[in-house]
Scaffold this motif. Structure first.
Motif, PDB file in Angstrom:
ATOM      1  N   MET A  37       7.741  -0.409   4.771  1.00  0.00           N
ATOM      2  CA  MET A  37       6.384  -0.337   4.202  1.00  0.00           C
ATOM      3  C   MET A  37       6.467  -0.532   2.697  1.00  0.00           C
ATOM      4  O   MET A  37       7.452  -0.161   2.059  1.00  0.00           O
ATOM      5  CB  MET A  37       5.733   1.011   4.530  1.00  0.00           C
ATOM      6  CG  MET A  37       6.502   2.203   3.995  1.00  0.00           C
ATOM      7  SD  MET A  37       5.733   3.767   4.461  1.00  0.00           S
ATOM      8  CE  MET A  37       6.819   4.934   3.624  1.00  0.00           C
ATOM      9  N   THR A  38       5.428  -1.113   2.159  1.00  0.00           N
ATOM     10  CA  THR A  38       5.337  -1.218   0.703  1.00  0.00           C
ATOM     11  C   THR A  38       4.759   0.083   0.175  1.00  0.00           C
ATOM     12  O   THR A  38       3.808   0.617   0.752  1.00  0.00           O
ATOM     13  CB  THR A  38       4.423  -2.391   0.320  1.00  0.00           C
ATOM     14  OG1 THR A  38       5.028  -3.582   0.807  1.00  0.00           O
ATOM     15  CG2 THR A  38       4.249  -2.502  -1.184  1.00  0.00           C
ATOM     16  N   VAL A  39       5.346   0.589  -0.892  1.00  0.00           N
ATOM     17  CA  VAL A  39       4.759   1.762  -1.546  1.00  0.00           C
ATOM     18  C   VAL A  39       4.384   1.355  -2.973  1.00  0.00           C
ATOM     19  O   VAL A  39       5.204   0.828  -3.725  1.00  0.00           O
ATOM     20  CB  VAL A  39       5.693   2.998  -1.505  1.00  0.00           C
ATOM     21  CG1 VAL A  39       7.053   2.728  -2.090  1.00  0.00           C
ATOM     22  CG2 VAL A  39       5.064   4.183  -2.222  1.00  0.00           C
ATOM     23  N   ALA A  50       5.221  -1.996  -7.115  1.00  0.00           N
ATOM     24  CA  ALA A  50       5.322  -1.902  -5.653  1.00  0.00           C
ATOM     25  C   ALA A  50       6.708  -2.318  -5.214  1.00  0.00           C
ATOM     26  O   ALA A  50       7.356  -3.140  -5.859  1.00  0.00           O
ATOM     27  CB  ALA A  50       4.269  -2.806  -5.010  1.00  0.00           C
ATOM     28  N   ARG A  51       7.160  -1.729  -4.121  1.00  0.00           N
ATOM     29  CA  ARG A  51       8.452  -2.063  -3.523  1.00  0.00           C
ATOM     30  C   ARG A  51       8.450  -1.573  -2.086  1.00  0.00           C
ATOM     31  O   ARG A  51       7.604  -0.752  -1.705  1.00  0.00           O
ATOM     32  CB  ARG A  51       9.624  -1.458  -4.308  1.00  0.00           C
ATOM     33  CG  ARG A  51       9.857  -0.002  -4.118  1.00  0.00           C
ATOM     34  CD  ARG A  51       8.783   0.888  -4.695  1.00  0.00           C
ATOM     35  NE  ARG A  51       8.780   0.965  -6.151  1.00  0.00           N
ATOM     36  CZ  ARG A  51       7.723   1.278  -6.865  1.00  0.00           C
ATOM     37  NH1 ARG A  51       6.552   1.574  -6.284  1.00  0.00           N
ATOM     38  NH2 ARG A  51       7.771   1.339  -8.166  1.00  0.00           N
ATOM     39  N   ILE A  52       9.438  -2.080  -1.317  1.00  0.00           N
ATOM     40  CA  ILE A  52       9.528  -1.654   0.082  1.00  0.00           C
ATOM     41  C   ILE A  52      10.435  -0.434   0.198  1.00  0.00           C
ATOM     42  O   ILE A  52      11.461  -0.350  -0.474  1.00  0.00           O
ATOM     43  CB  ILE A  52      10.054  -2.810   0.954  1.00  0.00           C
ATOM     44  CG1 ILE A  52       9.027  -3.939   0.984  1.00  0.00           C
ATOM     45  CG2 ILE A  52      10.360  -2.338   2.378  1.00  0.00           C
ATOM     46  CD1 ILE A  52       9.437  -5.145   1.785  1.00  0.00           C
ATOM     47  N   ALA A  83      -0.015   7.700  -4.329  1.00  0.00           N
ATOM     48  CA  ALA A  83       0.627   6.464  -3.858  1.00  0.00           C
ATOM     49  C   ALA A  83      -0.241   5.773  -2.830  1.00  0.00           C
ATOM     50  O   ALA A  83      -1.125   6.386  -2.211  1.00  0.00           O
ATOM     51  CB  ALA A  83       1.994   6.775  -3.246  1.00  0.00           C
ATOM     52  N   ALA A  84       0.019   4.486  -2.662  1.00  0.00           N
ATOM     53  CA  ALA A  84      -0.575   3.717  -1.569  1.00  0.00           C
ATOM     54  C   ALA A  84       0.572   3.137  -0.752  1.00  0.00           C
ATOM     55  O   ALA A  84       1.568   2.662  -1.317  1.00  0.00           O
ATOM     56  CB  ALA A  84      -1.461   2.604  -2.122  1.00  0.00           C
ATOM     57  N   LEU A  85       0.438   3.217   0.565  1.00  0.00           N
ATOM     58  CA  LEU A  85       1.440   2.665   1.481  1.00  0.00           C
ATOM     59  C   LEU A  85       0.816   1.500   2.231  1.00  0.00           C
ATOM     60  O   LEU A  85      -0.385   1.514   2.521  1.00  0.00           O
ATOM     61  CB  LEU A  85       1.872   3.729   2.504  1.00  0.00           C
ATOM     62  CG  LEU A  85       2.397   5.047   1.950  1.00  0.00           C
ATOM     63  CD1 LEU A  85       2.712   6.007   3.102  1.00  0.00           C
ATOM     64  CD2 LEU A  85       3.642   4.802   1.106  1.00  0.00           C
ATOM     65  N   LEU A  86       1.636   0.529   2.576  1.00  0.00           N
ATOM     66  CA  LEU A  86       1.129  -0.640   3.281  1.00  0.00           C
ATOM     67  C   LEU A  86       2.120  -1.103   4.340  1.00  0.00           C
ATOM     68  O   LEU A  86       3.283  -1.366   4.029  1.00  0.00           O
ATOM     69  CB  LEU A  86       0.906  -1.780   2.284  1.00  0.00           C
ATOM     70  CG  LEU A  86       0.400  -3.073   2.903  1.00  0.00           C
ATOM     71  CD1 LEU A  86      -1.051  -2.931   3.304  1.00  0.00           C
ATOM     72  CD2 LEU A  86       0.563  -4.219   1.938  1.00  0.00           C
ATOM     73  N   GLY A  95      -2.183  -9.658  14.538  1.00  0.00           N
ATOM     74  CA  GLY A  95      -1.803  -9.240  13.195  1.00  0.00           C
ATOM     75  C   GLY A  95      -2.481  -7.926  12.845  1.00  0.00           C
ATOM     76  O   GLY A  95      -3.699  -7.777  13.039  1.00  0.00           O
ATOM     77  N   VAL A  96      -1.675  -6.973  12.380  1.00  0.00           N
ATOM     78  CA  VAL A  96      -2.216  -5.653  12.018  1.00  0.00           C
ATOM     79  C   VAL A  96      -1.716  -5.273  10.633  1.00  0.00           C
ATOM     80  O   VAL A  96      -0.551  -5.514  10.294  1.00  0.00           O
ATOM     81  CB  VAL A  96      -1.776  -4.586  13.050  1.00  0.00           C
ATOM     82  CG1 VAL A  96      -2.014  -3.176  12.524  1.00  0.00           C
ATOM     83  CG2 VAL A  96      -2.500  -4.781  14.377  1.00  0.00           C
ATOM     84  N   GLN A  97      -2.618  -4.707   9.842  1.00  0.00           N
ATOM     85  CA  GLN A  97      -2.257  -4.140   8.542  1.00  0.00           C
ATOM     86  C   GLN A  97      -2.749  -2.692   8.539  1.00  0.00           C
ATOM     87  O   GLN A  97      -3.866  -2.415   8.987  1.00  0.00           O
ATOM     88  CB  GLN A  97      -2.954  -4.934   7.429  1.00  0.00           C
ATOM     89  CG  GLN A  97      -2.882  -4.310   6.060  1.00  0.00           C
ATOM     90  CD  GLN A  97      -3.550  -5.181   5.000  1.00  0.00           C
ATOM     91  OE1 GLN A  97      -2.886  -5.757   4.168  1.00  0.00           O
ATOM     92  NE2 GLN A  97      -4.865  -5.276   5.049  1.00  0.00           N
ATOM     93  N   VAL A  98      -1.914  -1.794   8.040  1.00  0.00           N
ATOM     94  CA  VAL A  98      -2.326  -0.391   7.898  1.00  0.00           C
ATOM     95  C   VAL A  98      -2.164   0.006   6.437  1.00  0.00           C
ATOM     96  O   VAL A  98      -1.095  -0.199   5.851  1.00  0.00           O
ATOM     97  CB  VAL A  98      -1.489   0.563   8.784  1.00  0.00           C
ATOM     98  CG1 VAL A  98      -2.014   1.991   8.659  1.00  0.00           C
ATOM     99  CG2 VAL A  98      -1.504   0.123  10.240  1.00  0.00           C
ATOM    100  N   ARG A  99      -3.233   0.529   5.853  1.00  0.00           N
ATOM    101  CA  ARG A  99      -3.212   0.988   4.456  1.00  0.00           C
ATOM    102  C   ARG A  99      -3.432   2.496   4.437  1.00  0.00           C
ATOM    103  O   ARG A  99      -4.354   2.992   5.074  1.00  0.00           O
ATOM    104  CB  ARG A  99      -4.332   0.310   3.662  1.00  0.00           C
ATOM    105  CG  ARG A  99      -4.201  -1.194   3.628  1.00  0.00           C
ATOM    106  CD  ARG A  99      -5.469  -1.856   3.126  1.00  0.00           C
ATOM    107  NE  ARG A  99      -5.789  -1.511   1.737  1.00  0.00           N
ATOM    108  CZ  ARG A  99      -6.743  -2.139   1.035  1.00  0.00           C
ATOM    109  NH1 ARG A  99      -7.464  -3.106   1.584  1.00  0.00           N
ATOM    110  NH2 ARG A  99      -6.983  -1.779  -0.197  1.00  0.00           N
TER     111      ARG A  99
END
Ligand SMILES: Cc1cc2nc3c(=O)[nH]c(=O)nc-3n(C[C@H](O)[C@H](O)[C@H](O)COP(=O)(O)O)c2cc1C
Ligand code: PXP
Length: 205
Positions: A37-39, A50-52, A83-86, A95-99
């Motif tokens: 996940m990207t944080v 941002a980074r994984i 923080a935000a996670l992606l 295709g799914v994205q979770v924020r």
């Protein structure tokens, strides 16, 4: 025991159940690493970075990853614990994205020790050798630090470096994005207000 007797609010429980279902679907669909996940963080200068990282635990208290507190993300999160996670799972459905967004707290020493103990010895030694995000003059310098850590812990368990620990993002909002033809995507947003009440609504794509 850290288990809480406080009941998980219904809509948060619903969102977490949806997350679990999609996470399993991601593994079944052969996503290379569904835990990646990207944080995103920002220090007091407001500049985002941002980074994984890898998700190592999640439950109603939040989403946990492990890192060095003195690295860039660690420093930014100590100055501004938000923080935000992606997650992006392109192989799930269309295709799914979770924020996920929320406040960040450090996990207990017991929790961090238990996770650290489960890591391969080489990764444990690497955590001692790495001064995360600092300038590295040469690869040899890193190799030497690793060799020193090997010597230091020869014949005994590698303890957890005190500045290497877990960070838990306590969700304030969770959005599920489902891809659809012609960009007619579906977005479901769960959010918690200042009084701790969860609500759910759809968003235009
Ligand atoms: C797939 C992947 C997983 C990663 N997992 C982690 C992790 O769980 N923890 C971590 O500290 N860095 C992890 N990294 C390295 C980070 O992306 C990043 O380079 C490092 O944490 C330094 O970030 P910072 O300078 O913003 O603190 C991972 C990188 C990749 C590509
Ligand atoms: C620097 C760093 N720390 C921690 C991790 C988390 O993963 P693990 O605990 O499985 O090594 C990673 C994964 O790439 C990493 O690169």
């Amino acid at each position: 025991m850290e288990t809480s007797t406080v009941e998980t609010p219904g809509l948060l429980a619903e969102a977490l159940a949806t997350f679990d279902r999609l996470f399993r679907e991601a593994a079944d669909a052969g996503e290379p690493d569904p835990t990646a996940m990207t944080v995103a963080t920002a220090g007091l200068d407001g500049r985002p970075s941002a980074r994984i990282v890898l998700l190592k635990a999640h439950d109603p208290r939040g989403f946990v990853f492990y890192t060095h507190l003195d690295g860039r993300k660690g420093r930014e999160l100590q100055a501004n614990p938000q923080a935000a996670l992606l997650f992006h799972w392109p192989r799930v459905r269309d295709g799914v994205q979770v924020r996920i967004e929320g406040a960040v707290e450090i996990v207990s020493d017991d929790e961090a020790d238990a996770y650290f103990a489960s890591r391969p010895r080489g990764s444990q030694l690497g955590a001692w050798a790495s001064k995360q995000s600092e300038t590295l003059e040469s690869r040899e310098a890193f190799d030497q630090r690793y060799a020193r850590a090997e010597q230091e812990f020869e014949g005994r368990d590698v303890s957890r470096p005190p500045r290497w620990t877990g960070l838990r993002v306590r969700p304030r909002c969770i959005e599920f994005w489902y891809g659809a033809q012609y960009r007619l995507h579906e977005r479901q947003l769960y959010e918690c207000d200042a009084a701790g009440e969860w609500s759910k609504r759809m968003l235009y794509p």
